[in-house]
Design a protein around this motif. Structure first.
Motif, PDB file in Angstrom:
ATOM      1  N   ALA A   1     -66.580 -33.531  18.337  1.00  0.00           N
ATOM      2  CA  ALA A   1     -67.599 -32.583  17.995  1.00  0.00           C
ATOM      3  C   ALA A   1     -68.941 -33.443  17.546  1.00  0.00           C
ATOM      4  N   ALA A   2     -68.730 -34.291  16.717  1.00  0.00           N
ATOM      5  CA  ALA A   2     -69.749 -35.120  16.400  1.00  0.00           C
ATOM      6  C   ALA A   2     -70.617 -35.838  17.542  1.00  0.00           C
ATOM      7  N   GLN A   3     -69.766 -36.334  18.561  1.00  0.00           N
ATOM      8  CA  GLN A   3     -70.456 -36.991  19.459  1.00  0.00           C
ATOM      9  C   GLN A   3     -71.263 -35.840  20.536  1.00  0.00           C
ATOM     10  N   ALA A   4     -70.642 -34.714  20.606  1.00  0.00           N
ATOM     11  CA  ALA A   4     -71.340 -33.448  21.242  1.00  0.00           C
ATOM     12  C   ALA A   4     -72.619 -33.188  20.481  1.00  0.00           C
ATOM     13  N   ILE A   5     -72.801 -33.392  19.144  1.00  0.00           N
ATOM     14  CA  ILE A   5     -73.928 -32.986  18.451  1.00  0.00           C
ATOM     15  C   ILE A   5     -75.057 -34.056  18.851  1.00  0.00           C
ATOM     16  N   ARG A   6     -74.657 -35.099  18.713  1.00  0.00           N
ATOM     17  CA  ARG A   6     -75.430 -36.216  19.160  1.00  0.00           C
ATOM     18  C   ARG A   6     -75.977 -36.000  20.551  1.00  0.00           C
ATOM     19  N   TYR A   7     -75.185 -35.708  21.364  1.00  0.00           N
ATOM     20  CA  TYR A   7     -75.680 -35.482  22.803  1.00  0.00           C
ATOM     21  C   TYR A   7     -76.548 -34.327  22.959  1.00  0.00           C
ATOM     22  N   ALA A   8     -76.117 -33.312  22.163  1.00  0.00           N
ATOM     23  CA  ALA A   8     -77.211 -32.013  21.883  1.00  0.00           C
ATOM     24  C   ALA A   8     -78.545 -32.458  21.365  1.00  0.00           C
ATOM     25  N   HIS A   9     -78.627 -33.556  20.550  1.00  0.00           N
ATOM     26  CA  HIS A   9     -79.793 -33.828  19.930  1.00  0.00           C
ATOM     27  C   HIS A   9     -80.675 -34.662  21.114  1.00  0.00           C
ATOM     28  N   LEU A  10     -80.095 -35.453  21.753  1.00  0.00           N
ATOM     29  CA  LEU A  10     -80.609 -36.219  23.046  1.00  0.00           C
ATOM     30  C   LEU A  10     -81.289 -35.137  24.025  1.00  0.00           C
ATOM     31  N   VAL A  11     -80.359 -34.318  24.466  1.00  0.00           N
ATOM     32  CA  VAL A  11     -80.879 -33.163  25.553  1.00  0.00           C
ATOM     33  C   VAL A  11     -82.218 -32.347  24.687  1.00  0.00           C
ATOM     34  N   ILE A  12     -82.093 -32.155  23.453  1.00  0.00           N
ATOM     35  CA  ILE A  12     -83.173 -31.247  22.826  1.00  0.00           C
ATOM     36  C   ILE A  12     -84.468 -32.113  22.837  1.00  0.00           C
ATOM     37  N   LEU A  13     -84.255 -33.394  22.403  1.00  0.00           N
ATOM     38  CA  LEU A  13     -85.501 -34.250  22.734  1.00  0.00           C
ATOM     39  C   LEU A  13     -86.046 -34.300  23.983  1.00  0.00           C
ATOM     40  N   PHE A  14     -85.254 -34.526  25.015  1.00  0.00           N
ATOM     41  CA  PHE A  14     -85.673 -34.574  26.247  1.00  0.00           C
ATOM     42  C   PHE A  14     -86.354 -33.376  26.656  1.00  0.00           C
ATOM     43  N   ALA A  15     -85.784 -32.164  26.422  1.00  0.00           N
ATOM     44  CA  ALA A  15     -86.351 -30.940  26.765  1.00  0.00           C
ATOM     45  C   ALA A  15     -87.659 -30.712  26.259  1.00  0.00           C
ATOM     46  N   ILE A  16     -87.878 -31.136  24.985  1.00  0.00           N
ATOM     47  CA  ILE A  16     -89.037 -30.887  24.200  1.00  0.00           C
ATOM     48  C   ILE A  16     -90.007 -31.851  24.842  1.00  0.00           C
ATOM     49  N   ASP A  17     -89.779 -33.185  25.256  1.00  0.00           N
ATOM     50  CA  ASP A  17     -90.472 -33.959  25.656  1.00  0.00           C
ATOM     51  C   ASP A  17     -91.140 -33.497  27.016  1.00  0.00           C
ATOM     52  N   ALA A  18     -90.205 -33.017  27.963  1.00  0.00           N
ATOM     53  CA  ALA A  18     -90.321 -32.481  29.122  1.00  0.00           C
ATOM     54  C   ALA A  18     -91.410 -31.200  29.166  1.00  0.00           C
ATOM     55  N   GLN A  19     -91.159 -30.348  28.320  1.00  0.00           N
ATOM     56  CA  GLN A  19     -92.117 -29.202  28.019  1.00  0.00           C
ATOM     57  C   GLN A  19     -93.649 -29.835  27.763  1.00  0.00           C
ATOM     58  N   ILE A  20     -93.552 -30.797  26.710  1.00  0.00           N
ATOM     59  CA  ILE A  20     -94.777 -31.319  26.481  1.00  0.00           C
ATOM     60  C   ILE A  20     -95.557 -31.916  27.867  1.00  0.00           C
ATOM     61  N   SER A  21     -94.695 -32.571  28.621  1.00  0.00           N
ATOM     62  CA  SER A  21     -95.303 -33.228  29.861  1.00  0.00           C
ATOM     63  C   SER A  21     -95.878 -32.172  30.721  1.00  0.00           C
ATOM     64  N   LEU A  22     -94.979 -31.043  30.657  1.00  0.00           N
ATOM     65  CA  LEU A  22     -95.329 -29.869  31.476  1.00  0.00           C
ATOM     66  C   LEU A  22     -96.671 -29.390  31.246  1.00  0.00           C
ATOM     67  N   ASP A  23     -96.973 -29.003  29.772  1.00  0.00           N
ATOM     68  CA  ASP A  23     -97.969 -28.407  29.206  1.00  0.00           C
ATOM     69  C   ASP A  23     -99.284 -29.305  29.470  1.00  0.00           C
ATOM     70  N   GLU A  24     -99.115 -30.468  29.356  1.00  0.00           N
ATOM     71  CA  GLU A  24    -100.117 -31.560  29.739  1.00  0.00           C
ATOM     72  C   GLU A  24    -100.498 -31.673  31.076  1.00  0.00           C
ATOM     73  N   GLN A  25     -99.615 -31.680  32.104  1.00  0.00           N
ATOM     74  CA  GLN A  25     -99.975 -31.395  33.433  1.00  0.00           C
ATOM     75  C   GLN A  25    -100.759 -30.026  33.713  1.00  0.00           C
ATOM     76  N   ARG A  26    -100.372 -28.968  32.925  1.00  0.00           N
ATOM     77  CA  ARG A  26    -100.860 -27.742  33.269  1.00  0.00           C
ATOM     78  C   ARG A  26    -102.748 -27.843  32.708  1.00  0.00           C
ATOM     79  N   GLN A  27    -102.622 -28.695  31.594  1.00  0.00           N
ATOM     80  CA  GLN A  27    -104.083 -28.640  30.836  1.00  0.00           C
ATOM     81  C   GLN A  27    -104.976 -29.404  31.839  1.00  0.00           C
ATOM     82  N   GLU A  28    -104.330 -30.599  32.400  1.00  0.00           N
ATOM     83  CA  GLU A  28    -104.831 -31.277  33.427  1.00  0.00           C
ATOM     84  C   GLU A  28    -105.502 -30.752  34.410  1.00  0.00           C
ATOM     85  N   SER A  29    -104.619 -29.912  35.192  1.00  0.00           N
ATOM     86  CA  SER A  29    -105.083 -29.093  36.254  1.00  0.00           C
ATOM     87  C   SER A  29    -106.084 -27.971  36.015  1.00  0.00           C
ATOM     88  N   THR A  30    -106.191 -27.515  34.926  1.00  0.00           N
ATOM     89  CA  THR A  30    -107.173 -26.727  34.644  1.00  0.00           C
ATOM     90  C   THR A  30    -108.653 -26.927  34.271  1.00  0.00           C
TER      91      THR A  30
END
Length: 150
Positions: free
Chosen positions: A121-150
Motif C-alpha cells: 500500500a505504501a508503494q502504491a501511494i508513492r506511485y500515486a504521488h508520481l502520477v499526480i506530479l506527472f498529471a499536474i506537470d502535463a496540465q501546466i504544459s498544456l496550459d502553456e501551449q494554449r497560452q502560446e497559441s493565443t
C-alpha cells in the motif's frame, strides 16, 4: 481540466484514502479488546467491501471509455484476484491446522503477510504521488501551449 480541478479531485481521493487509513487504524486499536466473534463479523464486512471494489474494477475493465483506465483496472483486478487466491486459498491451507488452532509460527506468518500488504500500500501511494506530479506537470504544459497559441 484545469490544475485547480485536478487538485480538487486528487484532494478528494487522498481524503478518502486518509479516511480508510484512520478507519483501519481505529479498528486495529479496538480489536485489541474485541472478542473473536466481533472480529469475525468485521472480517466478513471487510471482505464484502473488498468484493464490491473488485466488482467496480471489473466494470471499469468492461465499460471504461479510456483504454488506459481499462488497462489499469484490469491490472488492479488481476492483482486483487491473485492476492485473494493466496489469502483465501493457499495461505489458510498452509497455515491453519485442522482443529481450528494456530501455532506461533503460523500467526507470525499471517502477521508478515499483513506487513507485506501495508508495504505494498505504501508503494502504491508513492506511485500515486508520481502520477499526480506527472498529471499536474502535463496540465501546466498544456496550459502553456494554449497560452502560446493565443
Amino acid at each position: 481540466m484545469t490544475i485547480m480541478s485536478q487538485e480538487r479531485i486528487f484532494a478528494i481521493k487522498l481524503s478518502e484514502l486518509e479516511h480508510q487509513y484512520e478507519q483501519t487504524l481505529g479498528c486495529l486499536k479496538s480489536y485489541q479488546t474485541e472478542d473473536r466473534q466481533k472480529i469475525q463479523q468485521d472480517l466478513e464486512q471487510v471482505f464484502e467491501k473488498y468484493r464490491d471494489a473488485e466488482r467496480r474494477l471489473l466494470r471499469g475493465v468492461n465499460t471504461s471509455r479510456s483504454p488506459a483506465v481499462a488497462a489499469l483496472s484490469g491490472a488492479q483486478l488481476s492483482y486483487d484476484r491473485r492476492v485473494r487466491e493466496i489469502l483465501q486459498g493457499k495461505l489458510p491451507g498452509f497455515l491453519h491446522k485442522g482443529d481450528g488452532s494456530f501455532s506461533a509460527d503460523q500467526v507470525e506468518a499471517i502477521s508478515l503477510y499483513g506487513e507485506y500488504a501495508i508495504d505494498f500500500a505504501a508503494q502504491a501511494i508513492r506511485y500515486a504521488h508520481l502520477v499526480i506530479l506527472f498529471a499536474i506537470d502535463a496540465q501546466i504544459s498544456l496550459d502553456e501551449q494554449r497560452q502560446e497559441s493565443t
